[in-house]
Design a protein around this motif. Structure first.
Motif, PDB file in Angstrom:
ATOM      1  N   LYS A   1      29.788  20.045  -1.116  1.00 33.55           N
ATOM      2  CA  LYS A   1      30.144  18.641  -1.349  1.00 33.55           C
ATOM      3  C   LYS A   1      28.892  17.779  -1.434  1.00 33.55           C
ATOM      4  O   LYS A   1      28.792  16.883  -2.292  1.00 33.55           O
ATOM      5  CB  LYS A   1      31.054  18.150  -0.224  1.00 33.55           C
ATOM      6  CG  LYS A   1      31.616  16.758  -0.462  1.00 33.55           C
ATOM      7  CD  LYS A   1      32.630  16.384   0.602  1.00 33.55           C
ATOM      8  CE  LYS A   1      33.232  15.008   0.325  1.00 33.55           C
ATOM      9  NZ  LYS A   1      34.243  14.638   1.344  1.00 33.55           N
ATOM     10  N   ALA A   2      27.919  18.058  -0.567  1.00 26.92           N
ATOM     11  CA  ALA A   2      26.659  17.311  -0.608  1.00 26.92           C
ATOM     12  C   ALA A   2      25.912  17.586  -1.912  1.00 26.92           C
ATOM     13  O   ALA A   2      25.356  16.670  -2.530  1.00 26.92           O
ATOM     14  CB  ALA A   2      25.798  17.701   0.592  1.00 26.92           C
TER      15      ALA A   2
ATOM     16  N   GLN B   1      23.869  15.701  -7.220  1.00 24.98           N
ATOM     17  CA  GLN B   1      23.829  15.821  -8.683  1.00 24.98           C
ATOM     18  C   GLN B   1      24.361  14.553  -9.339  1.00 24.98           C
ATOM     19  O   GLN B   1      23.849  14.102 -10.368  1.00 24.98           O
ATOM     20  CB  GLN B   1      24.647  17.036  -9.120  1.00 24.98           C
ATOM     21  CG  GLN B   1      24.041  18.374  -8.727  1.00 24.98           C
ATOM     22  CD  GLN B   1      24.964  19.548  -9.015  1.00 24.98           C
ATOM     23  OE1 GLN B   1      26.175  19.369  -9.202  1.00 24.98           O
ATOM     24  NE2 GLN B   1      24.407  20.748  -9.055  1.00 24.98           N
ATOM     25  N   ALA B   2      25.401  13.970  -8.729  1.00 26.06           N
ATOM     26  CA  ALA B   2      26.018  12.776  -9.310  1.00 26.06           C
ATOM     27  C   ALA B   2      25.077  11.578  -9.287  1.00 26.06           C
ATOM     28  O   ALA B   2      25.113  10.732 -10.200  1.00 26.06           O
ATOM     29  CB  ALA B   2      27.310  12.432  -8.564  1.00 26.06           C
ATOM     30  N   ILE B   3      24.227  11.480  -8.275  1.00 29.95           N
ATOM     31  CA  ILE B   3      23.306  10.329  -8.188  1.00 29.95           C
ATOM     32  C   ILE B   3      21.979  10.613  -8.882  1.00 29.95           C
ATOM     33  O   ILE B   3      21.075   9.792  -8.852  1.00 29.95           O
ATOM     34  CB  ILE B   3      23.052   9.925  -6.724  1.00 29.95           C
ATOM     35  CG1 ILE B   3      22.366  11.058  -5.937  1.00 29.95           C
ATOM     36  CG2 ILE B   3      24.346   9.510  -6.054  1.00 29.95           C
ATOM     37  CD1 ILE B   3      21.994  10.669  -4.507  1.00 29.95           C
TER      38      ILE B   3
ATOM     39  N   ARG C   1      22.479   8.048   2.192  1.00 26.49           N
ATOM     40  CA  ARG C   1      23.109   7.202   1.175  1.00 26.49           C
ATOM     41  C   ARG C   1      24.587   7.554   1.016  1.00 26.49           C
ATOM     42  O   ARG C   1      25.440   6.667   0.886  1.00 26.49           O
ATOM     43  CB  ARG C   1      22.382   7.365  -0.162  1.00 26.49           C
ATOM     44  CG  ARG C   1      23.010   6.579  -1.302  1.00 26.49           C
ATOM     45  CD  ARG C   1      22.185   6.698  -2.568  1.00 26.49           C
ATOM     46  NE  ARG C   1      22.884   6.123  -3.706  1.00 26.49           N
ATOM     47  CZ  ARG C   1      22.401   6.072  -4.944  1.00 26.49           C
ATOM     48  NH1 ARG C   1      21.181   6.549  -5.194  1.00 26.49           N
ATOM     49  NH2 ARG C   1      23.106   5.538  -5.922  1.00 26.49           N
ATOM     50  N   MET C   2      24.888   8.834   1.056  1.00 25.20           N
ATOM     51  CA  MET C   2      26.272   9.281   0.938  1.00 25.20           C
ATOM     52  C   MET C   2      27.133   8.738   2.075  1.00 25.20           C
ATOM     53  O   MET C   2      28.281   8.330   1.872  1.00 25.20           O
ATOM     54  CB  MET C   2      26.307  10.818   0.940  1.00 25.20           C
ATOM     55  CG  MET C   2      27.675  11.420   0.725  1.00 25.20           C
ATOM     56  SD  MET C   2      27.588  13.233   0.721  1.00 25.20           S
ATOM     57  CE  MET C   2      29.293  13.632   0.319  1.00 25.20           C
TER      58      MET C   2
ATOM     59  N   LYS D   1      37.141  27.250  -3.396  1.00 21.41           N
ATOM     60  CA  LYS D   1      36.092  26.482  -2.719  1.00 21.41           C
ATOM     61  C   LYS D   1      36.642  26.022  -1.373  1.00 21.41           C
ATOM     62  O   LYS D   1      37.076  24.893  -1.197  1.00 21.41           O
ATOM     63  CB  LYS D   1      35.662  25.282  -3.568  1.00 21.41           C
ATOM     64  CG  LYS D   1      35.095  25.638  -4.922  1.00 21.41           C
ATOM     65  CD  LYS D   1      33.797  26.409  -4.798  1.00 21.41           C
ATOM     66  CE  LYS D   1      33.188  26.674  -6.180  1.00 21.41           C
ATOM     67  NZ  LYS D   1      31.933  27.452  -6.077  1.00 21.41           N
ATOM     68  N   GLY D   2      36.642  26.928  -0.443  1.00 18.20           N
ATOM     69  CA  GLY D   2      37.206  26.622   0.860  1.00 18.20           C
ATOM     70  C   GLY D   2      36.909  27.737   1.841  1.00 18.20           C
ATOM     71  O   GLY D   2      36.026  28.577   1.614  1.00 18.20           O
ATOM     72  N   ASN D   3      37.654  27.777   2.912  1.00 17.29           N
ATOM     73  CA  ASN D   3      37.420  28.727   3.995  1.00 17.29           C
ATOM     74  C   ASN D   3      37.831  30.138   3.566  1.00 17.29           C
ATOM     75  O   ASN D   3      39.025  30.445   3.477  1.00 17.29           O
ATOM     76  CB  ASN D   3      38.197  28.289   5.232  1.00 17.29           C
ATOM     77  CG  ASN D   3      37.776  29.047   6.466  1.00 17.29           C
ATOM     78  OD1 ASN D   3      37.838  30.268   6.515  1.00 17.29           O
ATOM     79  ND2 ASN D   3      37.356  28.321   7.492  1.00 17.29           N
ATOM     80  N   ALA D   4      36.858  30.999   3.335  1.00 16.63           N
ATOM     81  CA  ALA D   4      37.135  32.363   2.879  1.00 16.63           C
ATOM     82  C   ALA D   4      37.776  33.208   3.974  1.00 16.63           C
ATOM     83  O   ALA D   4      38.484  34.175   3.671  1.00 16.63           O
ATOM     84  CB  ALA D   4      35.844  33.022   2.402  1.00 16.63           C
ATOM     85  N   HIS D   5      37.534  32.872   5.238  1.00 18.09           N
ATOM     86  CA  HIS D   5      38.125  33.629   6.333  1.00 18.09           C
ATOM     87  C   HIS D   5      39.647  33.505   6.324  1.00 18.09           C
ATOM     88  O   HIS D   5      40.358  34.466   6.611  1.00 18.09           O
ATOM     89  CB  HIS D   5      37.572  33.148   7.682  1.00 18.09           C
ATOM     90  CG  HIS D   5      36.090  33.261   7.797  1.00 18.09           C
ATOM     91  ND1 HIS D   5      35.441  34.461   8.008  1.00 18.09           N
ATOM     92  CD2 HIS D   5      35.120  32.309   7.714  1.00 18.09           C
ATOM     93  CE1 HIS D   5      34.139  34.253   8.075  1.00 18.09           C
ATOM     94  NE2 HIS D   5      33.922  32.963   7.899  1.00 18.09           N
TER      95      HIS D   5
END
Length: 388
Positions: free
Chosen positions: A98-99, A104-106, A122-123, A270-274
């Motif tokens: 997410k970071a 990349q967006a900024i 900044r985020m 894109k999340g918890n693989a466990h």
């Protein structure tokens, strides 16, 4: 005083590594202009945490409590986050992916620890990020046990594959085979010991045991599956709705469409693989045991031409939602509920009822699209799941 009247908020971004904490203190004025006020590097040790507290208290303006944003870097952030949480500081933790997307967006093209800390500060000012809620001590211990069990099972599979390859090799070496079997024996002992510890932790807890016993009434779902879900979600405490749980687990849907172009729709992963790994075998189990409506979902998807694995992934997602709903309501699965067909094109949303122990009244699960087996997938034939 003039600075105080112009100030809107202040945030501290912290880039965490194994040995250091790169810190940037930024402020935002009423015109939403972000300004870096100070930066420094601290040791990722207890004395460094104490120095950080003194530094941030000195830099903060009275009346404006700073928030602290960390990036979840492995386990290296946990001691620092706990240190801040116990001292009542407002701390948030975000995933590195997410970071990265925010940077990349900024327009951040370069990357180093200080640049990342600046981006985090900044985020934290521009976005509303939930405060971090740590695992309870019991769930933290449970997570350590379940993850070690997962590691041991993976190592066991590797050794079994190596033994199989050795048995078919041109030349066998008895000493190598003996060492493999010795390792395998030790892993089996460790797996048995961990399983006992997991079951003991769950069954000796007066609050957890009744709820766990209700969940395992679902055929094909066992104690180990529940243990992983509880350990990775802090007992489902941080999720207000099933959409948050689905997204956290990586079962959410990603669209790829623009104008007349319509690309492939797929699961994000894109999340918890466990969690996804823990749901793999139970999905086979509920289909084999003909658990309604999960087996019906599997059958319909395969009849539509989906592969078996695509259908099983859909079952995993629906089963996860079912477990979450039962846990939140503290109710047991009722296998006797019959699906009522409303019309040829639409099935009832009341796929199963949730019944409390000793209560004969059937309580239908919330009427939500995520509980549907049959859905009007008009936008893309690739969609396997209901969309929230």
């Amino acid at each position: 005083m003039e600075e105080c009247t112009r100030l809107s908020s202040q945030n501290v971004g912290v880039d965490v590594s194994k040995d250091t904490l790169d810190v940037v203190f930024s402020t935002m004025d009423l015109k939403r202009q972000v300004k870096v006020k100070a930066s420094r590097k601290f040791s990722n040790k207890l004395h460094g945490f104490k120095d950080f507290i003194k530094w941030i208290d000195d830099k903060s303006i009275e009346g404006f409590e700073p928030t602290i944003l960390l990036e979840a870097t492995g386990v290296y952030y946990e001691q620092f986050a706990w240190f801040l949480y116990e001292r009542k500081y407002a701390v948030s933790v975000i995933l590195p992916t997410k970071a990265k997307r925010y940077f990349q967006a900024i327009g951040n093209k370069s990357k180093n620890d200080k640049i990342d800390a600046t981006g985090l500060s900044r985020m934290g000012l521009e976005q509303r990020i939930p405060l971090w809620q740590p695992l309870s001590k019991d769930f933290y211990r449970l997570r350590l046990l379940t993850r070690q069990l997962e590691d041991f099972n993976e190592q066991r599979t590797v050794i079994l594959n190596q033994l199989h390859a050795l048995s078919h090799s041109a030349y066998s070496v008895k000493e190598v085979e003996k060492n493999f079997k010795k390792l395998l024996k030790e892993l089996d002992k460790g797996i048995v010991s961990i399983n006992k510890s997991i079951e003991k932790l769950l069954m000796e807890d007066a609050k957890l045991r009744p709820k766990v016993e209700k969940i395992i009434t679902i055929p094909g779902v066992g104690v180990r599956t529940i243990a992983v879900l509880l350990a990775e979600t802090n007992g489902f405490e941080t999720f207000e709705n099933q959409g948050q749980l689905v997204s956290y687990s990586g079962y959410d849907i990603v669209h790829n469409q623009s104008g007349k172009y319509s690309g492939k729709t797929k699961m994000s992963k894109k999340g918890n693989a466990h969690i996804r790994r823990a749901m793999h075998l139970p999905a086979f189990g509920v289909v084999r045991c003909q658990v309604t409506p999960l087996a019906a979902l599997y059958k319909r998807l395969t009849e539509r031409g989906k592969t078996k694995m695509q259908a099983y992934v859909a079952v995993q997602r629906k089963l996860l939602i079912l477990i979450w709903a039962l846990w939140k309501k503290d109710q047991a699965y009722d296998p006797t509920y019959h699906i009522k067909n409303i019309s040829d094109n639409e099935e009832s949303k009341l796929l199963f009822s949730l019944v409390s122990k000793g209560d004969t009244k059937k309580i239908a699960l919330e009427r939500t699209r995520a509980t549907l087996d049959e859905l009007p997938y008009n936008e893309s034939p690739e969609v396997l799941f209901s969309l929230l």
